[in-house]
Design a protein around this motif. Sequence first.
Motif, mmCIF file in Angstrom:
data_model
loop_
_atom_site.group_PDB
_atom_site.id
_atom_site.type_symbol
_atom_site.label_atom_id
_atom_site.label_comp_id
_atom_site.label_asym_id
_atom_site.label_seq_id
_atom_site.Cartn_x
_atom_site.Cartn_y
_atom_site.Cartn_z
ATOM 1 N N THR A 1 4.983 26.887 -16.237
ATOM 2 C CA THR A 1 5.665 25.667 -16.705
ATOM 3 C C THR A 1 6.579 25.099 -15.622
ATOM 4 O O THR A 1 6.804 23.884 -15.577
ATOM 5 N N PRO B 1 -3.696 16.346 -17.094
ATOM 6 C CA PRO B 1 -3.983 17.787 -17.053
ATOM 7 C C PRO B 1 -5.184 18.154 -16.193
ATOM 8 O O PRO B 1 -5.145 19.119 -15.429
ATOM 9 N N PRO C 1 -0.186 24.116 -17.525
ATOM 10 C CA PRO C 1 -0.287 24.754 -18.841
ATOM 11 C C PRO C 1 0.003 26.253 -18.744
ATOM 12 O O PRO C 1 -0.253 26.886 -17.712
#
Length: 573
Positions: free
Chosen positions: A48, A102, A53
């Motif tokens: 993090t 992402p 993720p």
Amino acid sequence: MQPENQLRAYLPIADWLFKYDKTWLRPDVIAGLTTAAVVIPKAMAYATIAGLPVQVGLYTALIPMVIYAVTGSSRPLSVSTTTTIAVLTGAELSQVVTNGDPTALLKACATLTLMVGAILLAASLLRLGFVANFISEPVLVGFKAGIGIVIVVDQFPKILGVHFPRGSFLHNVVSVIRGIPEASPATVVLGIVMILLLVGLERWLPRAPAPLVAVAAGIIGARFLQLQAHGVELVGQIPKGLPSITMPDFSLAQVLGPAALGIALMSFTETVAAGRAFAKNEEPPLRANRELLATGLANTGGAFLGSMPAGGGTTQTAVNRMAGACSQFAEVVAAAVALATILLLAPLLALMPQATLAAVVIVYSFGLIKPAEFRAILDIRRTEFTWAVTALAGVVLLGTLKGIIVAIVLSLVALAAQVADPPVYVLGRKPGTSVFRPSSKEHSEDETFPGLLLLRLEGRIFFANAEHIAQKVRLLADEAKPRVVALDFSGVPDLEYTALKALSDGEKRQRELGISLWLVGLNPRVLQVVQRSPLGKTLGRDRMQFNLEIAVAKYQGMNAATANGGHDAGEGR
């Protein structure tokens, strides 16, 4: 070389696997389980930090760890990711993927990790293991403290439950202060409780896996107290199952190059430092170039399977060693626990509050800030204290990647300063002995010899420091006005051509002033260099003495001869 020895040289697993002692199994299993309890929560938290993720942290605790266990030379070293590597990774990824997509983040991370691995492998082939010694300890202390401060500030928004666009360190500090009125009370309380829990366990139950306890407490609280309904943000869905193959985006290679180089350097430095710190005398010695190869393979292999850049961690290695690890099998056990977590516990980990992970990061990042080490440096060397503070300021004010450049430049400047300006000591003889030592107020009784100036040089003399040394010798000779200046070369391992020319020029200048120059204690290498030069012919054998005791005796004998009408002492004939 015997086939067995060849196998050990190229595959260190053979060094412990083929000689595995059955008595190691129980402590290795216990150490592996204990280390996993610390490494897995921290690896998720460090993911993090990098803006990735949490499952990336799990993959980093699995793949690099297994690869290192097979290829690495340190038995207790635990390899996943570290605070320093995570913050360096996050700083670069945030610059490359500005929209936080992402998929793009994972591709960029795979590219960065692969490049870090490739740099480490190339360094291994070039046998650059000595580079680990190029960052001085004071600079490293300051660099790590700066990293710790940056991380703590970076995690405060998660403790407060607020969001804002990230920027420079000062921007983030101001944004945190402005965000306090908007903080989520439940998140703040949870964060404080988690921090107190971690600190309390570390202090009063140091053998307990504090990160695991905190994570478990956070999940239980989120599940039974319905914390999400009170505004507490959770980690959310974590993919269950083995990581899928992620292909790097090679179009980012040029942009990521400088960051990959910095991360590779820090990965290797931390790996070697941790491996050396916890090695036992009876274990095979740590091989720096082998560590480059092992961490390079660990990063290269992990890059395609969702890992972030990895290296050996001091804290987790300490846990592994204290828990009783006897071989790299302990790492295999820890990796097996990470695999079981990925396959079975992903839905449970999704309930973990973000504030819990932030608390883990904050508590262990504070360990990088060590005021006692700054104080110890200041007590001994004020100059090195300045370097430590400058490295800290470089990280905080310029950013982590520029900060690492500051740290490296400072270390090189420190090295250059020490090499370019070596000391020149005026010597006296301890009464009643043949011991010569630098003159000082504490030893005012030491013997000196009228007309004879004894000077000791130390270190390699070459083009960068020859003029400094010559100037110091000139000033001391001008002040003492001796008949003979004897230079003690016993601490000089090498004499480079530029330095030899400066020495020859100095001899000529002193001779014109009526001062004779003697050389004392030349090692065979330096003696050969002098004898092959015009200076050797000028000095002859009479003005090159074996040691200081002989030089003093010769000078005193010549003085006596002069007093009786003999030859001039300065000519040494």
